[in-house]
Write an enzyme that holds these catalytic residues in place. Structure first.
Site, PDB file in Angstrom:
ATOM      1  N   GLY A 128       3.981   1.691   2.090  1.00 32.85           N
ATOM      2  CA  GLY A 128       4.909   2.864   2.030  1.00 32.85           C
ATOM      3  C   GLY A 128       5.552   2.685   3.347  1.00 32.85           C
TER       4      GLY A 128
ATOM      5  N   TYR B 114      -2.024  14.210  -9.703  1.00 25.33           N
ATOM      6  CA  TYR B 114      -1.898  13.985  -8.514  1.00 25.33           C
ATOM      7  C   TYR B 114      -3.204  14.383  -7.485  1.00 25.33           C
ATOM      8  CZ  TYR B 114      -0.098  13.686  -3.383  1.00 25.33           C
ATOM      9  OH  TYR B 114      -0.236  13.693  -2.144  1.00 25.33           O
TER      10      TYR B 114
ATOM     11  N   ASP C 160       5.539  -4.075  -5.709  1.00 29.88           N
ATOM     12  CA  ASP C 160       5.424  -2.949  -6.590  1.00 29.88           C
ATOM     13  C   ASP C 160       3.715  -2.720  -6.902  1.00 29.88           C
ATOM     14  OD1 ASP C 160       5.174  -0.935  -8.395  1.00 29.88           O
ATOM     15  OD2 ASP C 160       6.284  -1.997 -10.073  1.00 29.88           O
ATOM     16  N   LEU C 161       3.259  -1.758  -5.999  1.00 31.09           N
ATOM     17  CA  LEU C 161       1.806  -1.314  -6.076  1.00 31.09           C
ATOM     18  C   LEU C 161       1.394  -0.957  -7.141  1.00 31.09           C
ATOM     19  CD1 LEU C 161       1.511  -0.743  -2.391  1.00 31.09           C
ATOM     20  CD2 LEU C 161       0.733  -2.802  -3.503  1.00 31.09           C
TER      21      LEU C 161
ATOM     22  N   LYS D 262      -6.171  11.577  -5.632  1.00 33.14           N
ATOM     23  CA  LYS D 262      -6.393  11.663  -4.227  1.00 33.14           C
ATOM     24  C   LYS D 262      -7.976  12.103  -3.973  1.00 33.14           C
ATOM     25  CE  LYS D 262      -2.465  11.014  -2.355  1.00 33.14           C
ATOM     26  NZ  LYS D 262      -2.143  10.021  -1.514  1.00 33.14           N
TER      27      LYS D 262
HETATM   28  P1  NAD Z   1       7.628   9.084   0.774  1.00 36.56           P
HETATM   29  O1  NAD Z   1       8.115   9.362  -0.727  1.00 36.56           O
HETATM   30  O2  NAD Z   1       8.326   9.623   2.054  1.00 36.56           O
HETATM   31  O3  NAD Z   1       6.847   7.536   0.910  1.00 36.56           O
HETATM   32  C1  NAD Z   1       5.929   7.074  -0.117  1.00 36.56           C
HETATM   33  C2  NAD Z   1       6.546   5.457   0.137  1.00 36.56           C
HETATM   34  O4  NAD Z   1       5.660   4.839  -0.937  1.00 36.56           O
HETATM   35  C3  NAD Z   1       7.942   5.176  -0.362  1.00 36.56           C
HETATM   36  O5  NAD Z   1       8.494   4.324   0.585  1.00 36.56           O
HETATM   37  C4  NAD Z   1       7.826   4.575  -1.542  1.00 36.56           C
HETATM   38  O6  NAD Z   1       8.987   3.678  -1.785  1.00 36.56           O
HETATM   39  C5  NAD Z   1       6.613   3.850  -1.625  1.00 36.56           C
HETATM   40  N1  NAD Z   1       5.955   3.591  -2.937  1.00 36.56           N
HETATM   41  C6  NAD Z   1       6.154   4.327  -3.902  1.00 36.56           C
HETATM   42  N2  NAD Z   1       5.674   3.813  -5.316  1.00 36.56           N
HETATM   43  C7  NAD Z   1       5.274   2.498  -4.619  1.00 36.56           C
HETATM   44  C8  NAD Z   1       4.876   1.222  -5.418  1.00 36.56           C
HETATM   45  N3  NAD Z   1       4.889   1.189  -6.748  1.00 36.56           N
HETATM   46  N4  NAD Z   1       5.044   0.339  -4.777  1.00 36.56           N
HETATM   47  C9  NAD Z   1       5.157   0.250  -3.226  1.00 36.56           C
HETATM   48  N5  NAD Z   1       5.450   1.179  -2.658  1.00 36.56           N
HETATM   49  C10 NAD Z   1       5.691   2.293  -3.433  1.00 36.56           C
HETATM   50  O7  NAD Z   1       6.236  10.339   0.849  1.00 36.56           O
HETATM   51  P2  NAD Z   1       5.313  10.724   1.950  1.00 36.56           P
HETATM   52  O8  NAD Z   1       5.449  11.815   2.116  1.00 36.56           O
HETATM   53  O9  NAD Z   1       5.571   9.845   3.368  1.00 36.56           O
HETATM   54  O10 NAD Z   1       3.682  10.091   1.445  1.00 36.56           O
HETATM   55  C11 NAD Z   1       3.221   9.280   2.208  1.00 36.56           C
HETATM   56  C12 NAD Z   1       1.510   9.369   1.494  1.00 36.56           C
HETATM   57  O11 NAD Z   1       1.285  10.645   2.121  1.00 36.56           O
HETATM   58  C13 NAD Z   1       1.472   9.491   0.053  1.00 36.56           C
HETATM   59  O12 NAD Z   1       0.264   8.851  -0.197  1.00 36.56           O
HETATM   60  C14 NAD Z   1       1.355  10.877  -0.257  1.00 36.56           C
HETATM   61  O13 NAD Z   1       0.579  10.976  -1.465  1.00 36.56           O
HETATM   62  C15 NAD Z   1       0.699  11.471   0.806  1.00 36.56           C
HETATM   63  N6  NAD Z   1       0.869  12.862   1.098  1.00 36.56           N
HETATM   64  C16 NAD Z   1       2.206  13.324   1.447  1.00 36.56           C
HETATM   65  C17 NAD Z   1       2.339  14.722   1.484  1.00 36.56           C
HETATM   66  C18 NAD Z   1       3.609  15.308   1.912  1.00 36.56           C
HETATM   67  O14 NAD Z   1       3.542  16.692   1.872  1.00 36.56           O
HETATM   68  N7  NAD Z   1       4.527  14.389   2.054  1.00 36.56           N
HETATM   69  C19 NAD Z   1       1.132  15.406   1.492  1.00 36.56           C
HETATM   70  C20 NAD Z   1      -0.205  15.012   1.358  1.00 36.56           C
HETATM   71  C21 NAD Z   1      -0.076  13.548   1.279  1.00 36.56           C
END
Ligand code: NAD
Length: 258
Positions: free
Chosen positions: A9, A152, A42-43, A156
């Site tokens: 990511g 979701y 693609d994960l 988690k």
């Molecule tokens: P984001 O959407 O900015 O980044 C997520 C990244 O994951 C993206 O670059 C996307 O392309 C990549 N991704 C998605 N599906 C994919 C796939 N099939 N294969 C490869 N890559 C893939 O989101 P973020 O907010 O930076 O989230 C990062 C992590 O933090 C996630 O696990 C999210 O659940 C967790 N999180 C986020 C928040 C929030 O408020 N933003 C809160 C708690 C947890």
């Protein structure tokens, strides 16, 4: 000493902030994402996860110092449990040998405050059993039963349980490989942006995730804690879920849960 860290990511949000932090301190990052990274994969699919592990092993020469799994999806996509859970578990397991080649290996998994919310137990059980067919069935049932909002938190919750279980399983703590979870509250990234555009959703989110300490976080706030857990100086922490949530978990669960 420069370290080699795999960050899934890494193209966006928290993963991109982790990349910036590590590169600023002189480390090398192998990013894994759908585009814009050293490894494109693609994960969501088993084939994509296998390809990601193979590409990381090739580009790293078979030794990595850290793995951080930030790739994730929110919302109600059928692929969500596959990316959020197997995108971490299979990647981390596939890189165990490469981690054991490091003098100070570290694994940091990105969980969420959402793991404290109600879950779909059949889905959590299927994820922890690594039963892909059962995961697909439970996901379809959750979507059909109008419980899509549980996808979701379920992904988690299962992830945090997997990390705690794995951390003290043979081949991890006893091999010197810590596995910890960083569980953010609300972080201002493209993932949360959609929610902020909808005042009704923002109200729901603010009630579900109260953050009395400094409010919503920036991705850099979460990245610094990940950087701490990745560092060789952090020697005896494993199997922990570290909430980086401005006090949300303590507010929601109270003082008797620790
Ligand atoms: P984001 O959407 O900015 O980044 C997520 C990244 O994951 C993206 O670059 C996307 O392309 C990549 N991704 C998605 N599906 C994919 C796939 N099939 N294969 C490869 N890559 C893939 O989101 P973020 O907010 O930076 O989230 C990062 C992590 O933090 C996630 O696990 C999210 O659940 C967790 N999180 C986020 C928040 C929030 O408020 N933003 C809160 C708690 C947890």
């Amino acid at each position: 000493m420069s370290r080699l860290v795999v960050v899934t990511g890494a193209a966006s949000g928290i993963g991109a902030a982790v990349r910036r932090l590590l590169e600023e301190r002189g480390d090398r990052v192998l990013g894994v994402d759908l585009e814009g990274t050293e490894v494109i994969a693609d994960l969501a699919t088993a084939a994509g996860r296998d390809a990601a592990v193979a590409a990381v092993l090739e580009q790293s020469g078979g030794a990595v110092d850290g793995v951080v799994t930030c790739a994730g999806l929110s919302g109600v996509a059928p692929a969500l449990p596959h990316v959020n859970f197997f995108g971490t578990t299979e990647l981390v397991a596939g890189l165990r040998g490469a981690l054991s080649a490091s003098r100070a290996p570290r694994v940091v998994v990105i969980g969420s405050i959402s793991a404290t919310q109600p879950v779909d137990q059949p889905l959590v059980d299927a994820l922890l059993a690594a039963d892909v067919a059962a995961v697909t069935a439970a996901t379809a049932a959750a979507l059909a039963d109008r419980r899509p909002q549980q996808l979701y938190p379920s992904s988690k919750s299962a992830l945090a349980q997997w990390a705690r279980r794995t951390a003290v399983s043979a081949g991890w703590a006893d091999a010197g490989i810590p596995v910890n979870v960083v569980a953010p509250g609300v972080v201002l990234t493209p993932m949360s942006e959609a929610l902020f555009g909808d005042p009704r959703m923002k109200k729901v989110m603010d009630a579900a995730v109260p953050m009395p300490l400094h409010g919503y976080s920036a991705p850099e706030d979460v990245a610094r804690v990940i950087g701490f857990l990745l560092s060789p100086e952090t020697t005896h922490v494993t199997g922990q879920v570290l909430y980086v949530d401005g006090g949300a978990e303590a507010t929601l669960r109270g003082s008797t849960h620790f």
